[in-house]
Design a protein around this motif. Structure first.
Motif, PDB file in Angstrom:
ATOM      1  N   GLU A  86      40.419  38.394  36.290  1.00 18.32           N
ATOM      2  CA  GLU A  86      39.957  39.638  35.789  1.00 18.32           C
ATOM      3  C   GLU A  86      38.398  40.054  36.458  1.00 18.32           C
ATOM      4  N   GLY A  87      38.144  41.066  36.712  1.00 17.40           N
ATOM      5  CA  GLY A  87      36.749  41.305  37.315  1.00 17.40           C
ATOM      6  C   GLY A  87      36.931  41.653  39.046  1.00 17.40           C
ATOM      7  N   TYR A  88      37.719  40.631  39.448  1.00 22.79           N
ATOM      8  CA  TYR A  88      37.793  40.489  40.986  1.00 22.79           C
ATOM      9  C   TYR A  88      38.778  41.666  41.309  1.00 22.79           C
ATOM     10  N   SER A  89      39.403  42.184  40.566  1.00 18.26           N
ATOM     11  CA  SER A  89      40.624  43.480  40.732  1.00 18.26           C
ATOM     12  C   SER A  89      40.029  44.843  40.467  1.00 18.26           C
ATOM     13  N   ILE A  90      38.615  44.671  39.773  1.00 22.99           N
ATOM     14  CA  ILE A  90      38.174  46.211  39.735  1.00 22.99           C
ATOM     15  C   ILE A  90      36.985  46.336  40.937  1.00 22.99           C
ATOM     16  N   THR A  91      36.712  45.452  41.769  1.00 21.70           N
ATOM     17  CA  THR A  91      36.390  45.772  43.225  1.00 21.70           C
ATOM     18  C   THR A  91      37.598  46.025  44.166  1.00 21.70           C
ATOM     19  N   LYS A  92      37.061  46.852  44.929  1.00 25.71           N
ATOM     20  CA  LYS A  92      37.972  46.986  45.890  1.00 25.71           C
ATOM     21  C   LYS A  92      37.807  46.575  47.262  1.00 25.71           C
ATOM     22  N   GLN A  93      38.925  46.833  48.155  1.00 22.61           N
ATOM     23  CA  GLN A  93      39.078  46.082  49.714  1.00 22.61           C
ATOM     24  C   GLN A  93      37.633  46.843  50.179  1.00 22.61           C
ATOM     25  N   ASN A  94      36.937  45.717  50.878  1.00 23.58           N
ATOM     26  CA  ASN A  94      35.876  45.990  51.722  1.00 23.58           C
ATOM     27  C   ASN A  94      34.594  46.198  50.846  1.00 23.58           C
ATOM     28  N   GLU A  95      34.701  46.341  49.528  1.00 24.19           N
ATOM     29  CA  GLU A  95      33.563  46.486  48.763  1.00 24.19           C
ATOM     30  C   GLU A  95      32.838  44.977  48.296  1.00 24.19           C
ATOM     31  N   ILE A  96      31.439  45.254  48.227  1.00 29.34           N
ATOM     32  CA  ILE A  96      30.878  44.016  47.914  1.00 29.34           C
ATOM     33  C   ILE A  96      31.231  43.471  46.429  1.00 29.34           C
ATOM     34  N   ILE A  97      31.361  42.165  46.560  1.00 26.65           N
ATOM     35  CA  ILE A  97      31.631  41.467  45.255  1.00 26.65           C
ATOM     36  C   ILE A  97      30.360  41.135  44.485  1.00 26.65           C
ATOM     37  N   PRO A  98      29.918  41.733  43.251  1.00 24.16           N
ATOM     38  CA  PRO A  98      28.972  41.483  42.540  1.00 24.16           C
ATOM     39  C   PRO A  98      29.083  39.936  41.889  1.00 24.16           C
ATOM     40  N   PHE A  99      27.743  39.337  42.137  1.00 21.53           N
ATOM     41  CA  PHE A  99      27.651  37.947  41.741  1.00 21.53           C
ATOM     42  C   PHE A  99      27.811  37.749  40.234  1.00 21.53           C
ATOM     43  N   SER A 100      27.629  38.948  39.389  1.00 20.84           N
ATOM     44  CA  SER A 100      27.767  38.821  38.022  1.00 20.84           C
ATOM     45  C   SER A 100      29.221  38.549  37.590  1.00 20.84           C
ATOM     46  N   LEU A 101      30.029  39.015  38.637  1.00 18.00           N
ATOM     47  CA  LEU A 101      31.588  38.479  38.425  1.00 18.00           C
ATOM     48  C   LEU A 101      31.648  37.057  38.474  1.00 18.00           C
ATOM     49  N   ALA A 102      30.862  36.202  38.894  1.00 21.83           N
ATOM     50  CA  ALA A 102      31.083  34.758  38.825  1.00 21.83           C
ATOM     51  C   ALA A 102      31.392  34.055  37.735  1.00 21.83           C
ATOM     52  N   ASP A 103      30.440  34.707  36.813  1.00 25.44           N
ATOM     53  CA  ASP A 103      30.683  34.252  35.432  1.00 25.44           C
ATOM     54  C   ASP A 103      32.035  34.371  34.827  1.00 25.44           C
ATOM     55  N   LYS A 104      32.633  35.348  35.517  1.00 31.66           N
ATOM     56  CA  LYS A 104      33.972  35.735  34.795  1.00 31.66           C
ATOM     57  C   LYS A 104      35.301  35.008  35.557  1.00 31.66           C
ATOM     58  N   ILE A 105      34.828  34.382  36.709  1.00 27.35           N
ATOM     59  CA  ILE A 105      35.862  33.363  37.226  1.00 27.35           C
ATOM     60  C   ILE A 105      36.275  32.126  36.389  1.00 27.35           C
ATOM     61  N   ARG A 106      37.375  32.013  36.064  1.00 27.43           N
ATOM     62  CA  ARG A 106      37.990  30.833  35.224  1.00 27.43           C
ATOM     63  C   ARG A 106      37.761  29.782  35.538  1.00 27.43           C
ATOM     64  N   ALA A 107      38.170  29.491  36.987  1.00 27.22           N
ATOM     65  CA  ALA A 107      38.238  28.209  37.546  1.00 27.22           C
ATOM     66  C   ALA A 107      36.796  27.103  37.535  1.00 27.22           C
ATOM     67  N   PHE A 108      35.739  27.896  37.039  1.00 26.85           N
ATOM     68  CA  PHE A 108      34.623  27.216  37.157  1.00 26.85           C
ATOM     69  C   PHE A 108      34.245  27.350  35.699  1.00 26.85           C
TER      70      PHE A 108
END
Ligand SMILES: [Zn+2]
Length: 343
Positions: free
Chosen positions: A321-343
């Motif tokens: 989740e989170g990744y899908s709310i950004t679109k292709q070629n848009e910058i990925i905000p680091f605040s999303l890093a917290d939501k990434i489950r793998a870590f």
């Protein structure tokens, strides 16, 4: 706290005997031009008398380390770097000073004790980045050299121009691409992009990761920065990443790899009907460049991806989740890093 680094046989001044003494390194603070700087210092210990002492040569090294810490704190070139720049042009201290139109002993003093003024520092940085400028300076100060020596130096600078000019222009493209990210922000993970760091991280990942291709390297970079951000509140490299169907891709990724051509090789491989770019480290990694926290993060990311690679190819960290709310070629905000489950 002092760390024992080695034991050496030494003519001990404490007890006037030749015996084994202990060599320690500790963190210390010195006052440099009115500022307190933290740096490493070395001292010896005589275990017989339990007395510390510092040989003159070591004292000089400690002073150099204090000066370099101060240089670093105000953004000036450390003495080793000045030497490196000079050696890249294959000139002596005196010749480098003459090339720049300075007094004969200026560079010698900068490499040993004096902290260079900002103007001089800036000039050495410019000359390092741009061999064309070095050539212009040499031509301007040609009368300071024996003609034969002048021709030799001109040849070595010309060689460097041929080798480096492409890298120079690529670096300019990278800096231009990151000009909008010159302050810590959510886009660069609260770290301003540091090209030297980027190069070293790419080198480390290329060296220790198995079967590395371009797409995987991009993922490793993003995960390194995302994990650093998650753990310490700031990314490691300051790279800015864009959304791509295959995963996160750093801004100016092609130029970034190009300027690592002294550290890694890139070769084309044909897999099914597409071209894959295989990346391999070509020289040993200087581990001392990284802090132990940074090495932990890099190793953790490499380990995780080498495991995943065996199971499935899709990116399991960015499909969250989170990744899908950004679109292709848009910058990925680091605040999303917290939501990434793998870590
Ligand atoms: Zn002794």
């Amino acid at each position: 706290m002092a760390n024992l680094v080695k034991k050496v046989n030494y003519d001990c001044p404490q007890c006037d005997q030749y015996h084994e003494v202990e060599v320690y390194i500790q963190e210390t603070q010195s006052v440099m031009e009115g500022n307190i700087v933290t740096h490493e210092e070395t001292f010896y210990l005589c275990p017989i008398e339990n007395e510390e002492f510092t040989p003159a040569k070591v004292m000089n090294q400690n002073l150099l380390s204090a000066r370099d810490a101060y240089r670093e704190s105000i953004g000036r070139l450390p003495s080793m770097k000045i030497r490196e720049i000079r050696e890249a042009y294959k000139v002596t201290q005196k010749e480098f000073a003459n090339l720049l139109g300075w007094g004969d002993v200026t560079v010698q003093r900068y490499e040993s004790k004096t902290i260079q003024d900002e103007t001089y520092d800036q000039m050495m940085k410019l000359v390092y980045d741009d061999p064309q400028l070095a050539l212009k300076e040499l031509e301007k100060h040609a009368d300071r050299f024996e003609h034969e020596r002048y021709l030799e130096i001109r040849d070595s600078i010309t060689d460097l121009i041929k080798k480096n000019s492409l890298n120079y222009y690529k670096k300019q493209i990278i800096y231009a691409s990151y000009i909008d990210f010159s302050e810590p922000s959510d886009q660069n993970g609260r770290t301003v992009m540091n090209l030297d760091k980027v190069r070293n991280v790419i080198h480390y990942l290329s060296h220790f990761s198995s079967k590395l291709y371009k797409v995987k390297l991009h993922k490793l970079l993003w995960n390194t920065d995302a994990l650093a951000y998650k753990m310490y509140g700031h990314s490691m490299t300051g790279l800015v990443y864009k959304y791509h169907p295959l995963g996160a891709v750093p801004v100016a990724h092609e130029e970034l790899l190009d300027i690592c051509n002294d550290l890694i090789s890139i070769s084309e491989e044909y897999i099914d009907d597409y071209t894959a770019y295989r990346i391999e480290s070509i020289i040993p990694v200087d581990i001392s460049y990284f802090s132990s926290e940074e090495i932990d993060i890099l190793d953790e990311v490499i380990r995780k991806f080498d495991q995943v690679g065996r199971k499935k190819k899709s990116d399991h960290t960015l499909e969250e989740e989170g990744y899908s709310i950004t679109k292709q070629n848009e910058i990925i905000p680091f605040s999303l890093a917290d939501k990434i489950r793998a870590f």
